[in-house]
Scaffold this motif. Structure first.
Motif, PDB file in Angstrom:
ATOM      1  N   LEU A 154       0.824  -1.200   0.000  1.00  0.00           N
ATOM      2  CA  LEU A 154       0.000   0.000   0.000  1.00  0.00           C
ATOM      3  C   LEU A 154       0.864   1.258   0.000  1.00  0.00           C
ATOM      4  O   LEU A 154       1.772   1.405   0.821  1.00  0.00           O
ATOM      5  N   GLY A 155       0.600   2.138  -0.963  1.00  0.00           N
ATOM      6  CA  GLY A 155       1.305   3.414  -1.015  1.00  0.00           C
ATOM      7  C   GLY A 155       2.708   3.347  -1.609  1.00  0.00           C
ATOM      8  O   GLY A 155       3.413   4.359  -1.604  1.00  0.00           O
ATOM      9  N   GLN A 156       3.078   2.196  -2.112  1.00  0.00           N
ATOM     10  CA  GLN A 156       4.414   2.026  -2.687  1.00  0.00           C
ATOM     11  C   GLN A 156       4.325   1.630  -4.149  1.00  0.00           C
ATOM     12  O   GLN A 156       3.279   1.175  -4.632  1.00  0.00           O
ATOM     13  N   GLY A 157       5.444   1.786  -4.855  1.00  0.00           N
ATOM     14  CA  GLY A 157       5.505   1.266  -6.201  1.00  0.00           C
ATOM     15  C   GLY A 157       5.748  -0.236  -6.174  1.00  0.00           C
ATOM     16  O   GLY A 157       6.189  -0.783  -5.159  1.00  0.00           O
ATOM     17  N   PRO A 158       5.451  -0.930  -7.264  1.00  0.00           N
ATOM     18  CA  PRO A 158       5.705  -2.374  -7.318  1.00  0.00           C
ATOM     19  C   PRO A 158       7.187  -2.691  -7.149  1.00  0.00           C
ATOM     20  O   PRO A 158       8.041  -1.925  -7.578  1.00  0.00           O
ATOM     21  N   GLU A 159       7.465  -3.841  -6.528  1.00  0.00           N
ATOM     22  CA  GLU A 159       8.836  -4.315  -6.354  1.00  0.00           C
ATOM     23  C   GLU A 159       8.998  -5.637  -7.083  1.00  0.00           C
ATOM     24  O   GLU A 159       8.160  -6.527  -6.975  1.00  0.00           O
ATOM     25  N   PHE A 160      10.095  -5.754  -7.792  1.00  0.00           N
ATOM     26  CA  PHE A 160      10.389  -6.939  -8.598  1.00  0.00           C
ATOM     27  C   PHE A 160      10.540  -8.183  -7.734  1.00  0.00           C
ATOM     28  O   PHE A 160      11.165  -8.148  -6.670  1.00  0.00           O
ATOM     29  N   LEU A 161       9.963  -9.286  -8.215  1.00  0.00           N
ATOM     30  CA  LEU A 161      10.126 -10.577  -7.550  1.00  0.00           C
ATOM     31  C   LEU A 161      10.938 -11.544  -8.416  1.00  0.00           C
ATOM     32  O   LEU A 161      11.969 -12.047  -7.979  1.00  0.00           O
ATOM     33  N   ASP A 175      15.615 -14.610 -10.193  1.00  0.00           N
ATOM     34  CA  ASP A 175      14.678 -14.726  -9.065  1.00  0.00           C
ATOM     35  C   ASP A 175      15.210 -13.981  -7.847  1.00  0.00           C
ATOM     36  O   ASP A 175      14.837 -14.279  -6.705  1.00  0.00           O
ATOM     37  N   SER A 176      16.049 -12.995  -8.090  1.00  0.00           N
ATOM     38  CA  SER A 176      16.719 -12.297  -6.995  1.00  0.00           C
ATOM     39  C   SER A 176      15.776 -11.479  -6.118  1.00  0.00           C
ATOM     40  O   SER A 176      16.133 -11.098  -5.002  1.00  0.00           O
ATOM     41  N   GLY A 177      14.573 -11.206  -6.612  1.00  0.00           N
ATOM     42  CA  GLY A 177      13.627 -10.407  -5.842  1.00  0.00           C
ATOM     43  C   GLY A 177      12.746 -11.211  -4.902  1.00  0.00           C
ATOM     44  O   GLY A 177      12.037 -10.628  -4.076  1.00  0.00           O
ATOM     45  N   LEU A 178      12.770 -12.523  -5.010  1.00  0.00           N
ATOM     46  CA  LEU A 178      11.957 -13.335  -4.098  1.00  0.00           C
ATOM     47  C   LEU A 178      12.458 -13.124  -2.674  1.00  0.00           C
ATOM     48  O   LEU A 178      13.648 -13.290  -2.410  1.00  0.00           O
ATOM     49  N   PRO A 179      11.580 -12.796  -1.735  1.00  0.00           N
ATOM     50  CA  PRO A 179      12.021 -12.408  -0.395  1.00  0.00           C
ATOM     51  C   PRO A 179      12.616 -13.548   0.432  1.00  0.00           C
ATOM     52  O   PRO A 179      13.475 -13.304   1.270  1.00  0.00           O
ATOM     53  N   ASN A 180      12.176 -14.766   0.222  1.00  0.00           N
ATOM     54  CA  ASN A 180      12.697 -15.907   0.982  1.00  0.00           C
ATOM     55  C   ASN A 180      12.243 -17.201   0.301  1.00  0.00           C
ATOM     56  O   ASN A 180      11.559 -17.152  -0.733  1.00  0.00           O
ATOM     57  N   ASP A 181      12.623 -18.312   0.871  1.00  0.00           N
ATOM     58  CA  ASP A 181      12.344 -19.592   0.205  1.00  0.00           C
ATOM     59  C   ASP A 181      10.898 -20.065   0.356  1.00  0.00           C
ATOM     60  O   ASP A 181      10.549 -21.154  -0.102  1.00  0.00           O
ATOM     61  N   ARG A 182      10.046 -19.257   0.972  1.00  0.00           N
ATOM     62  CA  ARG A 182       8.626 -19.599   0.993  1.00  0.00           C
ATOM     63  C   ARG A 182       7.961 -19.256  -0.345  1.00  0.00           C
ATOM     64  O   ARG A 182       6.856 -19.718  -0.617  1.00  0.00           O
ATOM     65  N   PHE A 183       8.635 -18.437  -1.122  1.00  0.00           N
ATOM     66  CA  PHE A 183       8.110 -17.991  -2.413  1.00  0.00           C
ATOM     67  C   PHE A 183       8.757 -18.790  -3.537  1.00  0.00           C
ATOM     68  O   PHE A 183       9.985 -18.966  -3.563  1.00  0.00           O
ATOM     69  N   PHE A 184       7.914 -19.231  -4.465  1.00  0.00           N
ATOM     70  CA  PHE A 184       8.412 -19.990  -5.601  1.00  0.00           C
ATOM     71  C   PHE A 184       7.495 -19.729  -6.784  1.00  0.00           C
ATOM     72  O   PHE A 184       6.297 -19.517  -6.613  1.00  0.00           O
TER      73      PHE A 184
END
Lengths: 116, 112
Positions: free
Chosen positions: A39-46, A57-66
């Motif tokens: 909310l209130g931010q621009g999109p961030e690459f995943l 895949d450097s934008g994935l925040p952690n290994d829960r994301f695939f």
């Protein structure tokens, strides 16, 4: 032709659950991107796919994301053990693979994920 | 790491005014710059794309300029209308990762 579509448009889940978000890119577009917008931010690459493979895949925040794109068209973003901090709008974009700087990205309407 | 800044964060103008939205970026090694419009609860609509070799692009009442060496872009909107009310996002496509880096946007309100 049809634009980028994303399903579902809204997803409400409980903390700890698994979710899948789907993206259908524009037909013929070889590049596919996932972004996350708080909310209130621009999109961030995943993550970025060129064809079937994840080129970055450097934008994935952690290994829960695939994310996967098995046939080079539809992509699915998968989030395991969801946390409240995962709540955001998840945007998908596609673009044709063109030489030089003309790499215009076309965005879908997004999936609004709410983790309770 | 590329960083994109948009000023102002919010802008309110009366209908009919011409206005300028500003975007700056820290790494001038970009491939292109895109301006997007986002309506509340909606996705992004691409307005203009300027390649790194270009200085400006125009579409209707919109004109976007790019000064790559100084790391700046402006979006000029002529004769603003209430229907122009939305958030405007600037994004640069750069780096070996080939990704868009976005600013936080300018929320524009055009008053009738």
């Amino acid at each position: 032709g049809a634009g980028v579509s994303q399903t579902p448009s809204n997803k409400v889940t409980e903390k700890g659950k698994y979710v899948e978000l789907r993206c259908d890119p524009i037909s013929g577009h070889t590049a596919l991107y996932w972004y996350r917008q708080s909310l209130g931010q621009g999109p961030e690459f995943l993550i970025y796919f060129q064809g079937t493979g994840a080129a970055d895949d450097s934008g994935l925040p952690n290994d829960r994301f695939f994310a996967v794109r098995p046939e080079g068209s539809v992509s699915t973003l998968k989030i395991q053990r969801t946390e409240r901090g995962d709540s955001a709008v998840y945007l998908c974009a596609s673009s044709p693979r063109l030489a030089g700087g003309l790499n215009e990205q076309f965005f879908g309407p997004g999936t609004r994920l709410t983790v309770l | 790491k590329q960083e994109v800044t948009q000023i102002p964060a919010a802008l309110s103008v009366p209908e009919g005014e011409n206005l300028v939205l500003n975007c700056s970026f820290t790494d001038s090694a970009i491939y292109n710059l895109q301006w997007f419009r986002q309506d509340p609860g909606k996705g992004l609509t691409s307005l203009l794309l300027i390649q790194s070799s270009q200085r400006e692009q125009t579409s209707g009442r919109l004109n976007a300029s790019l000064d790559k060496s100084s790391g700046r872009s402006t979006l000029y909107i002529a004769a603003s209308q209430p229907g122009d009310s939305a958030t405007y996002l600037c994004a640069v496509f750069s780096g070996s990762a080939r990704q868009l880096t976005f600013g936080s946007g300018t929320q524009l309100t055009v008053l009738p």
